[in-house]
Design a protein around this motif. Structure first.
Motif, short mmCIF file in Angstrom:
data_model
loop_
_atom_site.label_atom_id
_atom_site.label_comp_id
_atom_site.label_asym_id
_atom_site.label_seq_id
_atom_site.Cartn_x
_atom_site.Cartn_y
_atom_site.Cartn_z
N LEU A 101 12.44 12.95 1.91
CA LEU A 101 11.13 12.91 2.58
C LEU A 101 10.03 13.47 1.68
CD1 LEU A 101 11.85 13.96 6.27
CD2 LEU A 101 11.08 11.74 5.44
N ALA A 102 10.38 14.40 0.80
CA ALA A 102 9.38 15.02 -0.07
C ALA A 102 8.70 14.00 -0.97
CB ALA A 102 10.04 16.11 -0.92
N GLU A 103 9.38 12.90 -1.27
CA GLU A 103 8.79 11.86 -2.11
C GLU A 103 7.50 11.31 -1.51
OE1 GLU A 103 9.74 10.98 -5.19
OE2 GLU A 103 11.26 12.54 -5.00
N PHE A 104 7.43 11.27 -0.19
CA PHE A 104 6.25 10.71 0.47
C PHE A 104 5.03 11.62 0.35
CE2 PHE A 104 9.53 7.99 1.92
CZ PHE A 104 8.91 6.76 2.01
N GLY A 105 5.24 12.86 -0.08
CA GLY A 105 4.13 13.75 -0.39
C GLY A 105 3.40 13.34 -1.66
N LYS A 106 4.00 12.45 -2.43
CA LYS A 106 3.39 11.96 -3.67
C LYS A 106 2.52 10.72 -3.45
CE LYS A 106 7.34 13.72 -6.27
NZ LYS A 106 8.55 13.36 -7.03
N LEU A 107 2.39 10.30 -2.21
CA LEU A 107 1.52 9.15 -1.93
C LEU A 107 0.08 9.49 -2.28
CD1 LEU A 107 2.98 7.84 1.43
CD2 LEU A 107 2.92 6.61 -0.74
N GLN A 108 -0.60 8.58 -2.92
CA GLN A 108 -1.98 8.78 -3.34
C GLN A 108 -2.87 7.82 -2.56
OE1 GLN A 108 -1.69 8.07 -7.50
NE2 GLN A 108 -0.43 9.86 -7.86
N ALA A 109 -3.62 8.37 -1.61
CA ALA A 109 -4.51 7.58 -0.78
C ALA A 109 -5.70 8.45 -0.40
CB ALA A 109 -3.78 7.07 0.46
N PRO A 110 -6.88 8.19 -0.98
CA PRO A 110 -8.03 9.07 -0.73
C PRO A 110 -8.43 9.19 0.74
CG PRO A 110 -8.57 7.35 -2.35
CD PRO A 110 -7.16 7.14 -1.93
N LEU A 111 -8.22 8.15 1.53
CA LEU A 111 -8.59 8.20 2.95
C LEU A 111 -7.45 8.71 3.83
CD1 LEU A 111 -10.65 4.90 3.29
CD2 LEU A 111 -11.50 7.24 2.96
N GLY A 112 -6.32 9.05 3.22
CA GLY A 112 -5.25 9.68 3.98
C GLY A 112 -4.01 8.83 4.17
N VAL A 113 -2.97 9.51 4.64
CA VAL A 113 -1.67 8.90 4.95
C VAL A 113 -1.42 9.17 6.43
CG1 VAL A 113 0.80 8.94 4.48
CG2 VAL A 113 -0.82 9.32 2.61
N TYR A 114 -1.11 8.14 7.18
CA TYR A 114 -0.92 8.27 8.62
C TYR A 114 0.46 7.75 8.99
CZ TYR A 114 -5.89 9.02 8.38
OH TYR A 114 -7.13 9.52 8.06
N LEU A 115 1.11 8.46 9.89
CA LEU A 115 2.48 8.13 10.27
C LEU A 115 2.59 8.01 11.78
CD1 LEU A 115 5.69 8.29 9.40
CD2 LEU A 115 5.47 10.56 10.36
N VAL A 116 3.32 7.01 12.21
CA VAL A 116 3.68 6.85 13.62
C VAL A 116 5.21 6.82 13.67
CG1 VAL A 116 3.59 5.33 15.62
CG2 VAL A 116 1.61 5.51 14.11
N PHE A 117 5.81 7.59 14.56
CA PHE A 117 7.26 7.59 14.69
C PHE A 117 7.74 6.29 15.31
CE2 PHE A 117 8.64 12.34 14.77
CZ PHE A 117 8.05 12.52 13.54
N GLY A 118 8.91 5.84 14.85
CA GLY A 118 9.56 4.68 15.45
C GLY A 118 10.78 5.13 16.24
N ASN A 119 11.49 4.20 16.83
CA ASN A 119 12.63 4.56 17.67
C ASN A 119 13.72 5.31 16.91
OD1 ASN A 119 13.20 2.03 16.36
ND2 ASN A 119 14.89 1.72 17.78
N HIS A 120 13.96 4.98 15.64
CA HIS A 120 15.00 5.67 14.87
C HIS A 120 14.62 7.11 14.55
CE1 HIS A 120 17.84 2.37 13.50
NE2 HIS A 120 17.01 1.80 14.35
N ASP A 121 13.32 7.39 14.53
CA ASP A 121 12.88 8.76 14.25
C ASP A 121 13.18 9.70 15.42
OD1 ASP A 121 11.86 7.94 11.76
OD2 ASP A 121 10.04 7.21 12.73
#
Length: 171
Positions: free
Chosen positions: A132-152
């Motif tokens: 999961l730490a890899e997703f901290g390396k996402l580069q997006a100036p307007l942000g990173v947004y997450l919605v949980f799915g059923n598997h989460d």
């Protein structure tokens, strides 16, 4: 478990198709088919589908779409990156997360949307590989947004949310 469920599903479909073919050819056309050969061919076809599915799961597809809306002026174009169904777990681990993040960052999105199913089964699998730490390396100036799915929600959604806290930019 999901892999075995898929295999059982395809075996069931194969048996159903074999039965339908038997009924059609035996009772309607009065033709006797070599059932062992038919079952063997169906087994090869369904095995091919399973192998292709496993390969496709590890090779994300990039698609480009233009979406127009009256809610934003035309000069306010936003480049979105979206990923869904990452399914990190026992099979897809840190390497898959690295490839996914590199692919997203390579597209240079202004905003990233993660649309559910980050996990496949248990949080413990992702904890072992720290994927999961890899997703901290996402580069997006307007942000990173997450919605949980059923598997989460299969294991412990609150724990997953806490795990994402140090990783998050704007989850």
């Amino acid at each position: 478990g999901g892999l075995w469920l898929g295999i059982i599903y395809y075996i069931f479909l194969m048996a159903l198709l074999h039965t339908v073919l038997y009924i059609i050819f035996h009772y309607i056309f009065k033709i006797r088919l070599p059932h062992k050969k038919v079952a063997g061919v169906l087994g090869l076809i369904f095995s091919g589908l399973i192998i292709y599915g496993l390969w496709a799961a590890g090779h994300p597809v990039v698609r480009y779409e233009k979406i127009f809306t009256d809610k934003l002026p035309q000069e306010n174009r936003i480049r979105l990156g979206m990923v869904c169904d990452v399914h990190l777990g026992r099979i897809l681990k840190q390497e898959h997360a690295q490839k996914t993040v590199a692919l997203l960052n390579g597209e240079k999105p202004q905003m990233v949307l993660i649309c559910g199913d980050m996990l496949d089964e248990k949080i413990s699998y992702v904890l072992r590989t720290n994927s999961l730490a890899e997703f901290g390396k996402l580069q997006a100036p307007l942000g990173v947004y997450l919605v949980f799915g059923n598997h989460d929600y299969l294991d412990d959604a609150e724990k997953l949310q806490k795990l994402l806290e140090p990783v998050k930019k704007q989850f």
